[in-house]
Design a protein around this motif. Structure first.
Motif, PDB file in Angstrom:
ATOM      1  N   LYS A  35     -62.874 -17.491  24.944  1.00 26.76           N
ATOM      2  CA  LYS A  35     -61.753 -16.669  24.491  1.00 26.76           C
ATOM      3  C   LYS A  35     -60.447 -17.332  24.939  1.00 26.76           C
ATOM      4  O   LYS A  35     -60.270 -17.656  26.120  1.00 26.76           O
ATOM      5  CB  LYS A  35     -61.843 -15.262  25.063  1.00 26.76           C
ATOM      6  CG  LYS A  35     -63.013 -14.470  24.482  1.00 26.76           C
ATOM      7  CD  LYS A  35     -62.996 -13.037  24.986  1.00 26.76           C
ATOM      8  CE  LYS A  35     -64.139 -12.236  24.352  1.00 26.76           C
ATOM      9  NZ  LYS A  35     -64.140 -10.820  24.792  1.00 26.76           N
ATOM     10  N   VAL A  75     -57.271 -14.534  21.188  1.00 29.84           N
ATOM     11  CA  VAL A  75     -56.825 -13.164  21.470  1.00 29.84           C
ATOM     12  C   VAL A  75     -55.295 -13.185  21.492  1.00 29.84           C
ATOM     13  O   VAL A  75     -54.679 -13.798  22.372  1.00 29.84           O
ATOM     14  CB  VAL A  75     -57.377 -12.659  22.821  1.00 29.84           C
ATOM     15  CG1 VAL A  75     -56.891 -11.239  23.083  1.00 29.84           C
ATOM     16  CG2 VAL A  75     -58.898 -12.742  22.843  1.00 29.84           C
ATOM     17  N   GLN A  81     -48.810 -10.525  28.436  1.00 29.32           N
ATOM     18  CA  GLN A  81     -50.154  -9.983  28.202  1.00 29.32           C
ATOM     19  C   GLN A  81     -51.223 -11.065  28.347  1.00 29.32           C
ATOM     20  O   GLN A  81     -52.283 -10.846  28.947  1.00 29.32           O
ATOM     21  CB  GLN A  81     -50.220  -9.357  26.815  1.00 29.32           C
ATOM     22  CG  GLN A  81     -49.436  -8.061  26.689  1.00 29.32           C
ATOM     23  CD  GLN A  81     -49.373  -7.563  25.254  1.00 29.32           C
ATOM     24  OE1 GLN A  81     -49.624  -8.314  24.302  1.00 29.32           O
ATOM     25  NE2 GLN A  81     -49.034  -6.288  25.082  1.00 29.32           N
ATOM     26  N   CYS A  82     -50.924 -12.235  27.814  1.00 26.28           N
ATOM     27  CA  CYS A  82     -51.899 -13.330  27.892  1.00 26.28           C
ATOM     28  C   CYS A  82     -52.136 -13.760  29.337  1.00 26.28           C
ATOM     29  O   CYS A  82     -53.281 -14.007  29.751  1.00 26.28           O
ATOM     30  CB  CYS A  82     -51.430 -14.512  27.059  1.00 26.28           C
ATOM     31  SG  CYS A  82     -51.490 -14.217  25.272  1.00 26.28           S
ATOM     32  N   SER A  84     -51.726 -11.934  32.028  1.00 25.38           N
ATOM     33  CA  SER A  84     -52.462 -10.852  32.708  1.00 25.38           C
ATOM     34  C   SER A  84     -53.943 -10.891  32.341  1.00 25.38           C
ATOM     35  O   SER A  84     -54.817 -10.709  33.205  1.00 25.38           O
ATOM     36  CB  SER A  84     -51.860  -9.493  32.333  1.00 25.38           C
ATOM     37  OG  SER A  84     -50.532  -9.395  32.781  1.00 25.38           O
ATOM     38  N   ARG A  85     -54.245 -11.144  31.070  1.00 24.76           N
ATOM     39  CA  ARG A  85     -55.650 -11.229  30.643  1.00 24.76           C
ATOM     40  C   ARG A  85     -56.359 -12.404  31.297  1.00 24.76           C
ATOM     41  O   ARG A  85     -57.535 -12.312  31.684  1.00 24.76           O
ATOM     42  CB  ARG A  85     -55.719 -11.357  29.119  1.00 24.76           C
ATOM     43  CG  ARG A  85     -55.326 -10.075  28.388  1.00 24.76           C
ATOM     44  CD  ARG A  85     -55.104 -10.334  26.911  1.00 24.76           C
ATOM     45  NE  ARG A  85     -54.672  -9.105  26.218  1.00 24.76           N
ATOM     46  CZ  ARG A  85     -54.195  -9.080  24.983  1.00 24.76           C
ATOM     47  NH1 ARG A  85     -54.063 -10.226  24.293  1.00 24.76           N
ATOM     48  NH2 ARG A  85     -53.846  -7.944  24.433  1.00 24.76           N
ATOM     49  N   ASN A  88     -57.141 -11.492  34.873  1.00 18.25           N
ATOM     50  CA  ASN A  88     -58.207 -10.488  34.974  1.00 18.25           C
ATOM     51  C   ASN A  88     -59.540 -10.984  34.433  1.00 18.25           C
ATOM     52  O   ASN A  88     -60.526 -10.229  34.436  1.00 18.25           O
ATOM     53  CB  ASN A  88     -57.796  -9.217  34.229  1.00 18.25           C
ATOM     54  CG  ASN A  88     -56.563  -8.571  34.854  1.00 18.25           C
ATOM     55  OD1 ASN A  88     -56.343  -8.690  36.064  1.00 18.25           O
ATOM     56  ND2 ASN A  88     -55.758  -7.891  34.030  1.00 18.25           N
ATOM     57  N   GLU A  90     -60.223 -11.623  31.280  1.00 14.73           N
ATOM     58  CA  GLU A  90     -60.483 -11.136  29.924  1.00 14.73           C
ATOM     59  C   GLU A  90     -60.453 -12.271  28.910  1.00 14.73           C
ATOM     60  O   GLU A  90     -60.981 -12.140  27.808  1.00 14.73           O
ATOM     61  CB  GLU A  90     -59.450 -10.069  29.558  1.00 14.73           C
ATOM     62  CG  GLU A  90     -59.502  -8.848  30.469  1.00 14.73           C
ATOM     63  CD  GLU A  90     -58.376  -7.867  30.161  1.00 14.73           C
ATOM     64  OE1 GLU A  90     -57.774  -7.980  29.078  1.00 14.73           O
ATOM     65  OE2 GLU A  90     -58.085  -6.993  31.005  1.00 14.73           O
ATOM     66  N   ILE A  91     -59.792 -13.380  29.224  1.00 18.54           N
ATOM     67  CA  ILE A  91     -59.822 -14.583  28.403  1.00 18.54           C
ATOM     68  C   ILE A  91     -60.154 -15.758  29.318  1.00 18.54           C
ATOM     69  O   ILE A  91     -60.051 -15.663  30.549  1.00 18.54           O
ATOM     70  CB  ILE A  91     -58.487 -14.834  27.676  1.00 18.54           C
ATOM     71  CG1 ILE A  91     -57.333 -14.985  28.683  1.00 18.54           C
ATOM     72  CG2 ILE A  91     -58.197 -13.724  26.665  1.00 18.54           C
ATOM     73  CD1 ILE A  91     -56.011 -15.336  28.036  1.00 18.54           C
ATOM     74  N   ASP A  92     -60.571 -16.883  28.683  1.00 17.89           N
ATOM     75  CA  ASP A  92     -60.999 -18.041  29.464  1.00 17.89           C
ATOM     76  C   ASP A  92     -59.916 -19.112  29.577  1.00 17.89           C
ATOM     77  O   ASP A  92     -59.812 -19.784  30.612  1.00 17.89           O
ATOM     78  CB  ASP A  92     -62.256 -18.663  28.821  1.00 17.89           C
ATOM     79  CG  ASP A  92     -63.395 -17.676  28.740  1.00 17.89           C
ATOM     80  OD1 ASP A  92     -63.939 -17.319  29.790  1.00 17.89           O
ATOM     81  OD2 ASP A  92     -63.725 -17.240  27.603  1.00 17.89           O
ATOM     82  N   ALA A 219     -59.387 -19.312  33.630  1.00 11.29           N
ATOM     83  CA  ALA A 219     -59.698 -18.205  34.535  1.00 11.29           C
ATOM     84  C   ALA A 219     -60.196 -18.776  35.858  1.00 11.29           C
ATOM     85  O   ALA A 219     -60.952 -19.749  35.893  1.00 11.29           O
ATOM     86  CB  ALA A 219     -60.742 -17.279  33.914  1.00 11.29           C
TER      87      ALA A 219
END
Length: 679
Positions: A35, A75, A81-82, A84-85, A88, A90-92, A219
C-alpha cells in the motif's frame, strides 16, 4: 532388473522435479501487495485527470515494482494524512519524504535518495521581494508538518524575522490562499510547476533555502529486505542514462543533467550555498549599517553647516555692533544738538512764536529727532542684546496707525509713479485699543511691515493695515495682495540676514519686528502662499489701566540748579546749556575735563553733567577726581555709546548713566531720581 530399477528412479526424479518447478512457479507468480501513499505535489507525485498515480516518483516505483514482482495499491489523501497512515502502519510506502533525524525515529528510509531538492519563496505578481529579511510583518504559507515548515520556522526565529506562518494540508490550498491574497507569500519545492492560469498571478522570487534530499519512506521495522531491493534498483537506474529514472525526469522537468551527484560534490555544493546565503545576509546587514551611518553623517554635516552659519551670523552681528556703536556715538551727538535747540525754542520762546504752524513744525523736528535717537538705540540693542531702559507708555494703536499712514503715503505715491503700477494703501480702524509699550518701536515695527508689503506688490496691488480688538488683546494686521511666499521662504523669513531682495535687502527688518513683538509680550502670526499675498498679524495685550505704567515726570519739578556741563562737542554744550537755561537753571560749560576740574574745585556746583568720551582725561576719570574733592556732589555720566557697557567699577564713580541725546523730560526724571527736586 537393473534396467527396471533405473527406469523407476528416473520416473520418481521427474515427478519430484515437476512438483518442485510447479511450487516454484506458484511462489513466483504470487506478487507482494504494497500500500502506497498518494498526494498531490506535481510533478513529483499526483493524481492525473483519470485519478491514476502519476509523476516522477510514481514512474520510478512502477518500474521497480515490475522488476521485483510487487503489486502497488495507492491510498489517496493529504500530505498529513499520508504521513499519519505511514506512522500507524496503514500504508507501507510514502513518496517524496525528506530525510531528517526526527523522521528517522518513526519511519525507515533507504540509503539511496531519489531526488535532490530545495525550497523557494513565491509571491503574487508585482511584489518585488528580494531578501528573506523582507518577510518581516508578512503572512507566509507553508505545507504543514513538512521539512520546509520546520526550516522556515527555525530560520525566521534565528534571524529575528517576525512573520506569521500559516500551514495548509496540501499545495492546492496553498496556491488558492496566495492567489486570493489571504497570505503574502508561499513556500514551494523546486519542482513545483504552476498551471498557466496560476503562473499569470504568482511568480518566483530570488529567495531559496534549505537544500535537502528526497527518499521513499517505509513503515517502521517492517520492510528491511524490501528497502535493500529498492535501493539496489535505484542504483541500477541511476547508472543507466536510458533508464526510466532519466526518462521520467526528462518527461516531467526537462532536466537533462543527472540529479544525483557524488557525496563529496554534494557537500561542497551545500557548503557553497550556505556560504553564499551567509554572505548575502551579512551584506544586507552591512548595507543597513552603512546607510544608517551615512544618514547620521549627513545629519551631523547639516548640523555643522547650521552651526557654522550661526557662528558667521554672530560674527557679522558683532562686527555690525562695533560699527553701530561708533555710528550711535556720532549720531547721538548730532541729535543732542537738534533736540536741545528745538526744546529751547519751544520752551523759552513760546510767547514769541505766534504762528501755531511754526510751533507744530518745531515740535515735529523734536519728535523726529527723538524717534531717530530711539532707532539708533534699538539698532545698537539689537546687535548687543542689552536691557531696555526706555519707559513704557500708553499707546493708542488707532492714532499710531493713522500717523503711520500719513508718514508712508508719500512713499506709496513715489513707488506707484516709478513702477507705473497702481499701489493703494488702506487703513481700517475698527477700535481704539490702548497698549502698554514703546511707541517708537511699535511705529518702526509697523513701518517695516508696510514697506515689506510694498516690495511684495511689484506689479501693483493693495496694502491694508487693520486695527481691531480680539477679546483681551489688540490686533494689528498688515496684509498685501502681492506675490506671497513659498513654504521654505516663510520658514526662514524672520531669521536675521535672510532676504529675498538680493543686495537691496539687509535681512534684518522682519527679525527686528519679531524682537519688538516679543519685547511687548505679543504674538506674531504670518499667513502666506505663492500668488495669494501675505498677512502678518500682531496680537498685543490691552492695557487695563494707567496704573500699569510708571508715573512720568512732567514740567520742572526741580529747584533751580547750578550745573557744570563738560563735553568736547560745542554743539552739545550749547544746546544743553540753552535747554537748561530755559528751564530756569544755571549752566557752566567746559570743553575738557582739565578745564572744568580747577573751577569745580573752587566753586562747587549742585550737579556735574559730563560726557564720558573726552580727549585726555575721560569723564569717568574726572568723576573720580571730583569725588575726592566733593564726596557728596551728584554726578551724571552721559555718552553717545551705551553707558550700560561701562565696567561696574567705572559706573560706581557716578550717580547715574544716561544715553545721548538728552531731552528735558529725561533730565527732569534724572534730577528727581537724584533727589534734586523741590524749591
Amino acid at each position: 532388473m537393473v534396467f527396471t530399477n533405473i527406469t523407476r528412479f528416473f520416473r520418481v526424479l521427474c515427478t519430484h522435479l515437476f512438483v518442485f518447478l510447479f511450487l516454484l512457479h506458484s511462489i513466483q507468480a504470487k506478487a507482494v501487495i504494497l500500500k502506497v501513499g498518494l498526494y498531490d505535489n506535481k510533478p513529483k507525485i499526483f493524481r492525473d485527470d483519470q485519478g491514476k498515480p502519476s509523476g516522477i516518483f510514481a514512474d520510478i516505483l512502477a518500474d521497480i515494482a515490475g522488476n521485483e514482482n510487487l503489486q502497488l495499491e495507492y491510498v489517496y489523501g493529504t500530505w498529513q494524512q499520508c504521513l499519519s497512515r505511514l506512522e500507524n502502519g496503514e500504508i507501507d510506502i510514502m513518496h517524496d519524504v525528506s530525510f531528517t533525524e526526527e523522521r528517522a525515529k518513526i519511519y525507515d528510509f533507504g540509503s539511496v535518495p531519489v531526488l535532490s531538492d530545495w525550497f523557494q519563496i513565491y509571491a503574487r505578481t508585482g511584489d518585488n521581494i528580494s531578501s528573506i529579511l523582507e518577510l518581516t510583518g508578512s503572512r507566509v504559507g507553508v505545507l504543514s508538518q513538512s521539512v520546509q515548515h520546520h526550516s522556515l520556522t527555525t530560520m525566521t526565529r534565528d534571524y529575528g524575522i517576525s512573520a506569521e506562518i500559516i500551514c495548509t494540508d496540501d499545495y492546492p490550498q496553498l496556491v488558492t490562499l496566495l492567489k486570493t491574497g489571504k497570505i503574502d507569500y508561499a513556500v514551494f519545492n523546486r519542482y513545483y510547476i504552476p498551471s498557466k492560469e496560476t503562473a499569470a498571478r504568482i511568480k518566483t522570487t530570488p529567495i531559496i533555502f534549505n537544500p535537502t534530499r528526497l527518499h521513499f519512506a517505509f513503515a517502521k521495522n517492517r520492510h528491511a529486505d524490501l528497502i535493500r531491493r529498492i535501493d539496489k534498483q535505484l542504483e541500477a537506474m541511476m547508472e543507466n542514462p536510458d533508464s526510466v529514472y532519466y526518462q521520467s525526469l526528462h518527461k516531467w522537468t526537462d532536466r537533462a543533467q543527472k540529479p544525483m551527484v557524488s557525496h563529496k560534490f554534494r557537500s561542497l555544493f551545500i557548503g557553497a550555498l550556505g556560504f553564499l546565503a551567509a554572505l548575502a545576509i551579512y551584506s544586507y546587514f552591512l548595507i543597513r549599517i552603512v546607510r544608517k551611518k551615512s544618514a547620521e553623517l549627513l545629519y551631523k554635516n547639516e548640523a555643522l553647516a547650521q552651526a557654522q552659519s550661526a557662528v558667521q551670523n554672530r560674527e557679522r552681528l558683532f562686527s555690525l555692533g562695533q560699527m553701530a556703536g561708533g555710528i550711535a556715538h556720532d549720531f547721538n551727538n548730532v541729535l543732542s544738538a537738534i533736540i536741545g535747540y528745538a526744546e529751547y525754542i519751544i520752551d523759552y520762546n513760546e510767547k514769541k512764536i505766534k504762528d501755531p504752524g511754526i510751533r507744530d513744525g518745531i515740535e515735529s523736528i523734536r519728535n523726529a529727532a527723538g524717534d531717530a535717537a530711539a532707532i539708533v538705540t534699538r539698532m545698537h540693542e539689537f546687535y548687543r542684546k542689552q536691557n531696555d531702559k526706555e519707559s513704557p507708555q500708553l499707546v493708542c494703536l488707532k492714532t499710531l496707525a493713522e500717523e503711520i499712514v500719513t508718514l508712508v503715503r508719500p512713499r506709496f505715491t513715489l513707488d506707484s509713479y516709478a513702477r507705473g503700477k497702481k499701489l493703494e494703501l488702506l487703513c481700517i480702524t475698527e477700535a481704539s485699543p490702548l497698549v502698554a509699550g514703546y511707541e517708537s518701536q511699535l511705529k518702526e515695527t509697523l513701518m517695516n511691515l508696510i514697506f515689506n508689503a510694498v516690495d511684495a506688490c511689484s506689479d501693483g496691488g493693495t496694502v491694508t493695515m487693520r486695527v481691531c480688538r480680539d477679546g483681551e488683546n489688540a490686533l494689528i494686521e498688515v496684509s498685501d495682495t502681492g506675490k506671497g511666499m513659498d513654504k521654505e521662504t516663510a520658514e526662514h523669513a524672520f531669521e536675521p540676514f535672510f532676504t529675498t531682495k538680493g543686495e537691496q535687502g539687509t535681512g534684518l527688518g522682519l527679525s527686528m519686528v519679531k524682537e519688538f513683538v516679543e519685547k511687548h509680550n505679543g504674538k506674531l502670526v504670518m499667513k502666506t502662499a505663492c500668488g495669494k499675498g501675505t498677512t502678518i498679524s500682531i496680537s498685543l495685550p490691552i492695557a487695563k489701566s494707567r496704573g500699569e505704567l510708571p508715573q512720568q515726570v512732567t514740567g520742572n519739578a526741580c529747584r533751580n540748579l547750578n550745573i557744570a556741563i563738560v563735553d568736547d562737542d560745542l554743539r552739545v554744550l550749547q544746546s544743553l546749556s540753552l535747554m537748561l537755561l530755559s528751564d530756569g537753571h544755571k549752566a557752566r560749560t567746559y570743553l575738557s575735563a582739565e578745564d572744568s576740574l580747577q573751577e569745580i574745585r573752587e566753586n562747587r556746583p549742585d550737579l556735574l553733567l559730563t560726557d564720558d568720551d573726552l580727549p585726555g582725561m575721560s569723564g569717568t576719570e574726572l568723576a573720580s577726581e571730583v569725588r575726592k574733592i566733593h564726596p557728596g556732589l551728584k554726578m551724571i555720566l552721559m555718552s553717545g555709546f551705551d553707558p550700560s557697557l561701562k565696567k561696574n567699577q567705572d559706573r560706581h564713580m557716578v550717580d547715574l548713566c544716561l544715553s545721548k541725546p538728552l531731552s528735558l523730560a529725561t533730565l527732569h526724571k534724572a534730577f528727581t531720581d537724584l533727589g534734586l527736586s523741590g524749591k
